[in-house]
Each structure stands twice: as C-alpha cells, then as structure tokens.
Design an enzyme around this catalytic site. Structure first.
Site, short mmCIF file in Angstrom:
data_model
loop_
_atom_site.label_atom_id
_atom_site.label_comp_id
_atom_site.label_asym_id
_atom_site.label_seq_id
_atom_site.Cartn_x
_atom_site.Cartn_y
_atom_site.Cartn_z
N LYS A 60 52.79 38.76 1.60
CA LYS A 60 52.19 37.37 2.27
C LYS A 60 51.44 36.66 1.29
CE LYS A 60 49.32 34.67 4.67
NZ LYS A 60 48.49 33.83 4.10
N GLU A 89 41.94 43.31 -6.15
CA GLU A 89 41.43 42.72 -7.37
C GLU A 89 40.88 41.44 -6.85
OE1 GLU A 89 40.95 40.25 -9.96
OE2 GLU A 89 43.04 39.69 -9.94
N CYS A 109 40.45 34.34 -11.72
CA CYS A 109 39.16 35.34 -11.37
C CYS A 109 38.58 35.84 -12.76
CB CYS A 109 39.96 36.46 -10.76
SG CYS A 109 41.28 37.32 -11.52
N GLU A 148 30.79 32.92 -7.95
CA GLU A 148 31.98 32.45 -8.07
C GLU A 148 32.03 31.38 -7.71
OE1 GLU A 148 36.29 34.67 -9.36
OE2 GLU A 148 35.53 34.51 -7.22
#
Length: 489
Positions: free
Chosen positions: A175, A250, A284, A381
C-alpha cells in the site's frame, strides 16, 4: 491523464468504490494522474489473493533457487526501465531527476542481492543432549506481508521490503502513499512480466483510513512492514498488537551531523548541505541538526552560507536544479509552520525562512542559528529543507546534545582523527553512523532505527530474518517409545 487501477491477484482491477484520487505534480501543482481509491473490500480481496498464492499457489511449490531466479529477472527488468520509472517518480513527488534516476538505477541491486540470498536460508542440526533424538530447525516464510510506504522515495523504500520478503518466500500486499502510487503500480507491471505467479505481489491504493486500517487488522496478515512518521508507526504497532502480528517500523529521525575542529571543513560543508537540502530535506535520515565545534564555528558558517546561497531551485527534471519542490501541500504547510515556530522560539534565521514564489510547493533552503537543543525546531522532525545549527564545546557535549532526542536513526561525524571517529560512533545512539560522508546507502548494509526511530532491520542479511520464522523438529530415532507419563528433560 493516466488512470491507474489496482493490481490484485495478477489482474488490474478497478476499486470497489468506483472512485479515484488525483495525483498532483508538486512542481506545477496540477493533477497528472488518477489513482484508484480503495477501501476495505479491496484490502480483503488483495489479502485473500496473497494468502491463496502462499498457501495453495505455485509460489509455495517453487524452490528457493527458482524464487531467486525470478528476483534476478525482475532486477534486469528494473534496470532496463530505470529512466522511465525515475521520470514517473519525479512527476509524482517532485524530487530531483538526478536523485531519482540514481535510485532507480541502483534499485536492481536489491533484487540481485536478495535473489542470491534466497537459497542461502538455512536451518541447523542441533547437538541435542538426548540420545536417540534428531533435532533440527527450518527457517520458513511468515506468510502474507503488508508493506506500507511513504511518498518521499516510493520505489526505494518499497524495495527495502519487497526484495527480502519475496526472497524469504512470503507474499505481499503493498500500500503506497496516496500521493505517490504511480511508480509502484508501474513496478507491478514488471513483476508480472518477470513471471511471478498471480497473487504473490499485489498493490492496493487509497487513503490510509479507508484501506490501510483493514490491511493492518486482517486476520490472514502475518506481518506489517511500515515506513513513515512516528504517529503512523504507533497506530500500525497498536493495530498489529491486537492480533499479535509481527511488525517492522522504519520511522522518523532528528539526526545530528557533528563537525569537529579537526575536520576537513570543505568536505564537512558539502556533507552538511547534502544531509539537509538534498531531496528538499524530505528524508528520514536528514541531518537536520548541525552541531559545530565553537572553535571553528565562524569559519564554518561562513563557508556553509556561501555554498547554501548558490542552491538552484526549479524544475526537478532539469539537470541543473539542486533543490526541488516539497512533495505535498500538507507537508509544505507543515514546514512553513515549523519555520514560524523557530522564529517565535528565538532562533535566528540566517538563510531563507519563507516560501519561494515558483509556482509549485517550494520552500527556500533555510538555516537557523542560535538554536538550543530544547527548542522544538531541534527536537521535532520537520521533514523539509530546514537546518538547525547548534554550537558545542567538546566531544562530551557533542555526544550529549546528539543523543538528547527521542529519535535514533542516523548521525554524521566529521573528523580526521580515527580514534575520535570510532569513539564518538560508539557513543552515539543511532542505527547508522556516517564518518566523513552522509546519506550513503547500500542493499548489503543494515539500517536499524534506535529509540523512537523504529523496530527491526532493513537491508543486509539481517533484513531477510524479518520475514522468516524458525521451526524446531524433533525425531525419535530410538527403537522404543519413552514413558508417556514422564517429560523427557
């Protein structure tokens, strides 16, 4: 305008809802493709197809060497189509053609590598302390795996899951992000061309709330492999826990890029720029916190700003463009919001700090100084081209600042001292440490998120273990059956 259906059970099928989502080109802000808007019915159909392929279909009857051959053939097809796939990703997520083509050209190596590992999966004969007993182990595939991937590097991050899962003998339902589904759907055409049996690989598309939730709760799913943000990862983890599904996550990072006063400053400047402004900060592993030793701070910042000011923003398909647009409108708004937060917290904006008027979702490369590690801009972040610069006095303070975040995905160390490189790397709480480089990746080197940056490994030999389970088999070779009322201990 290209219209994409879903790939389920070896067939291209329209969504049960009959509706589609627009995929927007971040450079123009205009729709260029239509993506099927799936729901729980589509999720069920895909999982059942994957389960059938795993439990009944020809996939489970193939030898490991045959699976490996299919993976290597897929790698060849990916290599032959690298330019076309890169062009689709540039249009879908707005990242630079130079980076997307480099990724697309390198992705085949994952399929060669894991194709080679497919028939190296071995159990062991255990030297058990029981006479008349043979005990051995088998390493077996988990079953149906759901892979959920984000929009920043669609094919590469999907490949981190697809290659080891298929090598292990699992079947997959992927997905992708609703913002960047096109390249994985084109990838599915190559899977079909390579000769994978129907149902082994499936792609469903749509919104997470409408299709993703059913995928993570379906009783036939054995594992969920997720890459994305912290909140999404927590939701997947909680959903999987209800049925004790295995997970690998992750997640995000707030990675420190540490420059010591004995570093090659020109190289460190290049590394700092690459760590945050490449891909418009949408990775990331972005080195979003730049830690600079105070004895070289002024000299380093002068060099850094001089280079950062030369960044060429524009059309990501052009070879001379160095900074492209942000992939989604929501992310664009989030980044501008964090820039406002940083200014309100008292950080000094020495470069950029606003949207760029270029027609799409552009944010200027932005650098803040005067940042302290307790500011939100240093702790949360941003996932954009925003760099926070923090001074430090010595090695101990650098390590303390670097580790003082919830995340632990990556870190960079710039020094010409091998002793310092080793010592600091040992002390940093992160899964990947780069010394005198940044953002290097390989199919053969594992990535493990520490702390809130994730669970489990991707890449390397360790990755295939994420899709295997161990079975222990005991065979009585004695002529007599032992006393049934006594456990053999």
């Amino acid at each position: 305008m290209q219209t994409y259906d879903m790939y389920i059970g070896g067939e291209w099928v329209p969504p049960a809802s009959g509706t589609y989502l627009d995929s927007i080109d971040p450079y123009t802000g205009k729709a260029w493709a239509r993506i099927a808007r799936g729901n729980a019915k589509d999720a069920d159909r895909a999982v059942e197809a994957a389960h059938k392929a795993f439990s009944e279909g020809p996939w489970s009857k193939l030898t490991a060497s045959q699976r490996g051959a299919l993976l290597r053939k897929l790698g060849d097809l990916l290599a032959a189509n690298a330019r076309r796939l890169a062009e689709i990703e540039v249009r879908d997520n707005g990242k630079l053609m130079a980076e997307m083509f480099a990724q697309a050209s390198y992705i085949p190596q994952w399929y060669y590598y894991f194709g080679g590992l497919a028939d190296k999966i071995q159990g062991a004969v255990i030297p058990i302390d029981k006479p008349g007993v043979l005990n051995y182990t088998r390493r077996e595939p988990l079953g149906v795996v759901v892979g959920i991937t984000p929009w920043n590097s669609p094919l590469l991050l999907a490949t981190n899951k697809i290659a080891p899962a298929l090598a292990a003998g699992c079947t997959l339902v992927m997905k992708p992000s609703e913002y960047t589904s096109a390249s994985l759907l084109e990838f599915a055409k190559l899977v079909e061309e390579a000769g994978f049996p129907p149902g082994v690989f499936n792609v469903v598309t749509g919104l997470g709330a409408e299709i993703g939730e059913r995928l993570t709760t379906h009783p036939r799913v054995a594992k969920i492999a997720f890459t994305g943000g912290e909140l999404g990862g927590k939701a997947v983890y909680q959903s999987a826990a209800r049925n004790l599904k295995k997970v690998s996550l992750e997640l995000g990072g707030k990675s420190p890029n540490i420059v010591f006063d004995d570093a090659n400053l020109n190289n460190a400047v290049n590394g700092a720029i690459s760590g945050i402004f490449a891909a418009s900060g949408q990775t990331c592993i972005a080195g979003s916190r730049l830690l600079v030793q105070e004895t070289i701070y002024d000299e380093f910042m002068e060099k850094l700003l001089a280079l950062a000011r030369t960044a060429q923003m524009g059309d990501p398909s052009r070879s001379d463009t160095q900074v492209g647009p942000v992939t989604t409108k929501a992310q664009y708004d989030k980044i501008l919001g964090y820039i406002a937060i940083a200014k309100a917290e008292g950080a000094t904006c020495v470069l950029g700090g606003k949207a760029a008027n270029r027609g799409g979702w552009f944010v200027e490369p932005t650098i803040f100084t005067g940042v302290t590690n307790d500011m939100r801009i240093a702790q949360e972040e941003v996932f954009g081209p925003v760099l926070s610069v923090i001074k430090f006095k010595d090695e101990d303070e650098a390590v303390a600042i670097a580790n003082d975040v919830l995340y632990g995905l990556a870190a960079g160390v710039w020094t010409q001292s091998i002793a310092r490189a080793i010592n600091v790397s040992d002390r940093l709480q992160a899964g990947v440490i780069w010394v005198n480089t940044y953002r290097s990746v390989s199919y053969s080197s594992p990535v493990n998120g520490h702390k809130m940056s994730g669970i489990g490994a991707e890449n390397g030999i360790e990755a295939i273990d994420e899709y295997l389970q161990t079975k222990s088999i005991w065979i009585n070779t004695a002529s007599e059956v032992p006393n049934p009322f006594i456990m053999r201990i």
